[in-house]
Design an enzyme around this catalytic site. Structure first.
Site, PDB file in Angstrom:
ATOM      1  N   SER C  81     -16.404 -34.574  -9.642  1.00 25.04           N
ATOM      2  CA  SER C  81     -15.618 -33.797 -10.599  1.00 25.04           C
ATOM      3  C   SER C  81     -14.416 -34.560 -11.149  1.00 25.04           C
ATOM      4  O   SER C  81     -13.496 -33.969 -11.704  1.00 25.04           O
ATOM      5  CB  SER C  81     -15.151 -32.498  -9.956  1.00 25.04           C
ATOM      6  OG  SER C  81     -14.302 -32.791  -8.873  1.00 25.04           O
ATOM      7  N   TYR C 142     -17.578 -39.613 -16.356  1.00 25.79           N
ATOM      8  CA  TYR C 142     -17.633 -38.214 -15.946  1.00 25.79           C
ATOM      9  C   TYR C 142     -17.944 -37.322 -17.150  1.00 25.79           C
ATOM     10  O   TYR C 142     -18.850 -36.480 -17.108  1.00 25.79           O
ATOM     11  CB  TYR C 142     -16.303 -37.828 -15.315  1.00 25.79           C
ATOM     12  CG  TYR C 142     -16.133 -36.363 -15.037  1.00 25.79           C
ATOM     13  CD1 TYR C 142     -16.962 -35.708 -14.134  1.00 25.79           C
ATOM     14  CD2 TYR C 142     -15.137 -35.632 -15.689  1.00 25.79           C
ATOM     15  CE1 TYR C 142     -16.800 -34.351 -13.888  1.00 25.79           C
ATOM     16  CE2 TYR C 142     -14.974 -34.282 -15.440  1.00 25.79           C
ATOM     17  CZ  TYR C 142     -15.804 -33.640 -14.539  1.00 25.79           C
ATOM     18  OH  TYR C 142     -15.653 -32.306 -14.296  1.00 25.79           O
ATOM     19  N   SER C 172      -7.755 -26.358 -13.760  1.00 25.25           N
ATOM     20  CA  SER C 172      -7.662 -25.140 -12.964  1.00 25.25           C
ATOM     21  C   SER C 172      -7.042 -25.461 -11.617  1.00 25.25           C
ATOM     22  O   SER C 172      -7.709 -25.962 -10.712  1.00 25.25           O
ATOM     23  CB  SER C 172      -9.044 -24.499 -12.806  1.00 25.25           C
ATOM     24  OG  SER C 172      -8.908 -23.142 -12.436  1.00 25.25           O
ATOM     25  N   ARG C 180       0.718 -31.890 -20.212  1.00 24.10           N
ATOM     26  CA  ARG C 180      -0.620 -31.720 -20.776  1.00 24.10           C
ATOM     27  C   ARG C 180      -1.294 -30.467 -20.219  1.00 24.10           C
ATOM     28  O   ARG C 180      -1.982 -29.746 -20.939  1.00 24.10           O
ATOM     29  CB  ARG C 180      -1.463 -32.953 -20.472  1.00 24.10           C
ATOM     30  CG  ARG C 180      -2.893 -32.842 -20.971  1.00 24.10           C
ATOM     31  CD  ARG C 180      -3.689 -34.112 -20.702  1.00 24.10           C
ATOM     32  NE  ARG C 180      -5.094 -33.856 -20.920  1.00 24.10           N
ATOM     33  CZ  ARG C 180      -5.912 -33.380 -19.988  1.00 24.10           C
ATOM     34  NH1 ARG C 180      -5.448 -33.129 -18.768  1.00 24.10           N
ATOM     35  NH2 ARG C 180      -7.185 -33.146 -20.270  1.00 24.10           N
TER      36      ARG C 180
END
Lengths: 274, 274, 274, 274, 274, 274
Positions: C81, C142, C172, C180
């Site tokens: 991730s 990614y 999240s 940002r």
């Protein structure tokens, strides 16, 4: 508009008549109008019998109003046609253009064919194909003045119904002078045809069209201007041998290669002349 | 940009500081910069300790270059802000704006917040909702000058990286003065917030945004400008009782009702003042 | 799908259950399914009574087929991730994802909620607002693997009717960690709600939606995904004081500020680990 | 790039040189480069004097890095060119392509002409005309790998300025073999011309173009790729008599007739070979 | 339009006044007009003092012309409002609507608020969000008649300047009756507000707007109709508990779940009544 | 569909066979079908051996059902083909068309080639170029009936898979009769070719295409219909001398010059015949 001569127009005005493109049009205009008024900021000494020559500085309002008197329609090539110091552009292409439109509206002129330029959109990259709705991306003071002209003429149409065809002319010369012009080339013959379509199409509203021949490579797309009936007959393919193929230039930071405006993108703003 | 005071900017410039909207900003700018340079074509006699007052005619190039010296960023409200004779517009909004941008570029200014106007698109009908990509439809000489400003500032961004946020300000007053302003109303508080977003958003590129509060009826849509973070807090709904509902006006030919520009669409071009 | 318990699903699978976001979901999934199968590449030692824990490397096909057995629907958070060497991405996010989809299709799974990422479009500038049809602009290996996942899942829907909702999750975390993330923040509560909408909307086809809270500034626009019913309740505005306003950074060449992907745009491609 | 021979390129690399389309290009490449490096997974025994033959498995990273050494530009036809089991596609078209791009970037290669495929968009119906911005709709594992290639090459352009032209090649054979190929036919001559345009256009950025001849019926539209200068000279009309007209097939559920990908849409995913 | 009473309209006409939605409007119309003419195909026995009741079959031309006499504006809810045999639709919604518009034009009516329907676009899938420019996709004879009405009213505006707002009403009932109506629900209060906006916005031209409340899930987007000022105040969220969450229905071939029109998509065309 | 004769179709139906365009098709249809059923509201006395002549009023449902029996595909030119009183249009083009489609669906007809018209979009200005997605702008009752036909046929495709190609035919005559027809001209040869493409393209779905030859000036753009393979061979350029160039008409209020529909825009609605 009575035409006892059988020619479609009684009087056409051509500004910038002493320039490169003006010269291409003069003979043709004689076929379309009884009288061709030809003007430039420099004197025109070779006026033909059917021509009315006037030497006019577009920045002089009264002279421009006199110039527009009795005119049915106008092909406006006058003004500065290259990158130049802002003050020069301001006089010829901004104040001058306002003078032309306000006079045309007052005199009841019905249509103007306006020499805009691909430099109104010259800061688009060469890897995009622009249709006639592409947003303005001027590449210098000259390009900005052409954006101004497109916006001013839009107003005169919305407000007064005075029609304009904005010709975003590419490179109209005898032949392409460098590889970029293989893309932007507009033959003299196609230029004259483009003016013919712009003058004779029954309704044009406020139109924008790119002035390019049917070149192999194109950065623009006139599909949405098909109502003007312009079908170029020439192509830069005829000059294909002139610029031999080379491997692409690897210098990604060369803006003159990266943007449609070519060398113009680095020229402005110029210092005023001393 | 060293900020020993802890304020984000060292020196901000506000042009048109003596005008209606300029007055709304002066107090706020003090929070954001150590020094606020305030200029107008009329003298400013009430400069605070943190303010540098300068009386400048934007058409005077040398004065404008002096004005821009040492400036980090600029909120440009100066120039003519209503419909006016072309010659006045030409001096203040066209030549004047060129002076501002050429000086800003020379002085290394990084960002300009530019008061554009909904009159740059005022000839769109009131039955359309414009997003920020809507094509220019100026409704007079003032509107044309705002189109010029949007195009000029686009060039300065494409060419030099000088960022601009063009605020297409609607009707920014204490309260709406007529039914049309129920749609175009921008509260003073929302105006100040809009300037704040324009100054502090980290990157803005060349941006366009409509300056309207969250009114019940809207002719514009800022969705594509969401990167600026402007969330209006006020609404003309608060003044709903002021203009009682009436049956729609049946006069289809009333252009001031038909186009977003309202009364402006019939004003231009004005005759030069004697 | 008989639900004797009254819960909507019999068995839901959560991959990546040991990760940051996986932990946010485990409690909630218990409300929606009788059995929650939780898997990760690391062991899960705290399985609750209603949970079936499985340790699975997604690159191992047989294990993945076993993992998908008896599953109604799947929330797929598993895999790499963050930006990583291509070979790692290839195993977990490309081969691994193929294994998941081919197993899901064979097992008759009806829907997958897939953790895509804003890094699938991270090379768009921060001065544009992307809708869900924005073209892929991956900002690293990614991001490329997430483009792959969106295309692969599109195929499985077009070919087999296996539905997927691709969540282009922003940032999240408990709270934004830098300026940002004030733009890309997705609260945990909104994340869980987004998964709920994705699982329970009756038909989703192959959908894409941005996972962001209702932050003041936004780079994305979910209007076209309104059929999923996601209405974020949180906003980064709550953390406004955390990152004091500063003058915009004048370094135009700082790509981490210029593109939506932020620091990711400079990370790839990483060297394989020794 | 010094070209003492007068040829535009010093060294061009052609992968997949032993394949059907590779063979069409070898003679032509000799005109454009002093040295033509030809590679394939099978041995090439007929190398000409100007050719450097290399047998390379694209999945082997070190070999690929050696392959790219000293190369100016690359025509990449290598890899699997039909539907195949995912594991084969993964090695040749995904890992293999990453190897090619990471090596090209390291070696300073300036441009790649990449054989993408209409199977990247094969799940669009035959009743739509796709422009080059049409969203990905892969019709199998092969198509998915071509989407991957388009996304990967986009990244390498956005990140490193390495240019790619993605050719979405239709059916390039001696002649159309079935009615569908009357639409997707790309003559060998037009294929070679397409590669020529892709190699010699001065700037291409990251471009996508459909590889089809000027067939009577078309499912694709290259208008937005006009900057590449590709003007097909051939047409499947020449083979019109080969497939006599029949009444349209009434079986609405025949997906091979309904989608642009034809038989590919039902092939995948294939089982791995034993 | 003199309004001695101070009410905006002298006489408003409401057709379909005896129907479900007509009843919601009657009280409100009294606030807006001195006289409210109420008509239906069934008798209206409870006319108030300010109401003129007329029983009219819309298919009878003379009666319709009488109905429109002296009317300022019209809310047209009359006709068949569900799927029905074509012959019934033809009489009430096609011939009947022509009668209404030709009479309105002859009588100088200035505006019609027309009850169109989401069934004019009901064959769009539930996985798309439609804006007001979405193409017609009628889901039965009723929907086709609403397309006819939108096209007919467009003509009357283009030709005669007779303005129409087409309300694509969703499901306007006391409360949602099934899960689909959680998306299409329009509260009575929002319906009345929508009619108010449609009657009182100064210029509407020929407008289309979706009639839905601010429901959590939406299949439509009214952004481009913001000029009408409709801001729904209600939401189906209030009824969220009524239809408990269930796992999505796996039957992909259930068209009533797949298309926005719901059960309507399978109803037509009905056999004529014996 | 067995074709023992070797012709593609067993039985084709041509309605409106006695009309101008019907006559152009009859000979050609014989090449494509064993049996050509020809019908009109007037008797056809010259039926050839392969033709089945039927006199049918399209408004009579039973007769239309009989007409469609045993038909493979249908070219529907029948009905009113000029502006006419609404009641006539209602019978022939609305009720009549419903009869045709409901019968076709019941009889299992697979495709209908439907004579729509440019009058479905005739209220677009002559200064726009319409693609096939341009919104309906009917210019009279005839145009409205063609919008109805396009919407009805869309329904029959969405609901039953019955395919239709809607031909928005311009001016199909021996030669252009006025300057407007220089733009809208469709030669007989191109008309026949357009029908051929519409019948023989393998899948057409629900398609719209403009029926114009390759005229110098065009108001329409068939790019998105390229899947139908229609390449006009003729052009009105051949008749260029017929309408000598004149200066554009200065009367901006002449709607017959301003809108694409020409004289139709002022014709409707006609009074019913006594």
């Amino acid at each position: 508009m009575s035409q006892t001569s059988g020619k479609p127009f009684r009087r056409l005005l051509l500004t910038g008549a002493a320039g490169n493109l003006g010269k291409q049009l003069r003979a043709k205009l004689a076929e379309w109008a009884d009288i061709v008024r030809v003007s430039d900021i420099v004197p025109i000494s070779d006026a033909a019998a059917h021509e009315e020559a006037m030497q006019v500085d577009l920045a002089e309002r009264a002279a421009v109003h006199a110039l527009l008197e009795g005119v049915d329609a106008l092909v406006h090539l006058g003004g500065v046609s290259v990158e130049a110091p802002f003050d020069d552009i301001l006089q010829a292409n901004i104040l001058g253009l306002y003078n032309v439109y306000s006079a045309a509206q007052k005199q009841g002129v019905k249509r103007i064919v306006y020499a805009s330029s691909n430099h109104a959109v010259g800061f688009h990259p060469v890897t995009e194909v622009l249709d006639i709705d592409a947003p303005h991306r001027p590449d210098g003071m000259y390009g900005i003045s052409k954006c101004f002209g497109e916006d001013l003429s839009r107003y005169y149409f919305d407000r007064f119904g005075l029609e304009t065809v904005c010709l975003r002319i590419g490179s109209s010369f005898e032949q392409p002078k460098n590889p970029r012009m293989m893309v932007t080339y507009l033959s003299y013959r196609d230029f004259v045809e483009l003016v013919r379509c712009s003058l004779f199409t029954n309704r044009v509203g406020h139109a924008i069209i790119y002035g390019v021949s049917n070149n192999p490579t194109l950065w623009v797309d006139n599909t949405k201007a098909a109502f003007l009936g312009f079908r170029p007959q020439d192509s830069s393919a005829e000059f294909a041998g002139r610029f031999p193929a080379t491997a692409p230039d690897p210098q990604m930071d060369d803006w003159t290669q990266r943007f449609q405006g070519g060398p113009f993108v680095l020229m402005g703003p110029m210092e005023p002349k001393a």
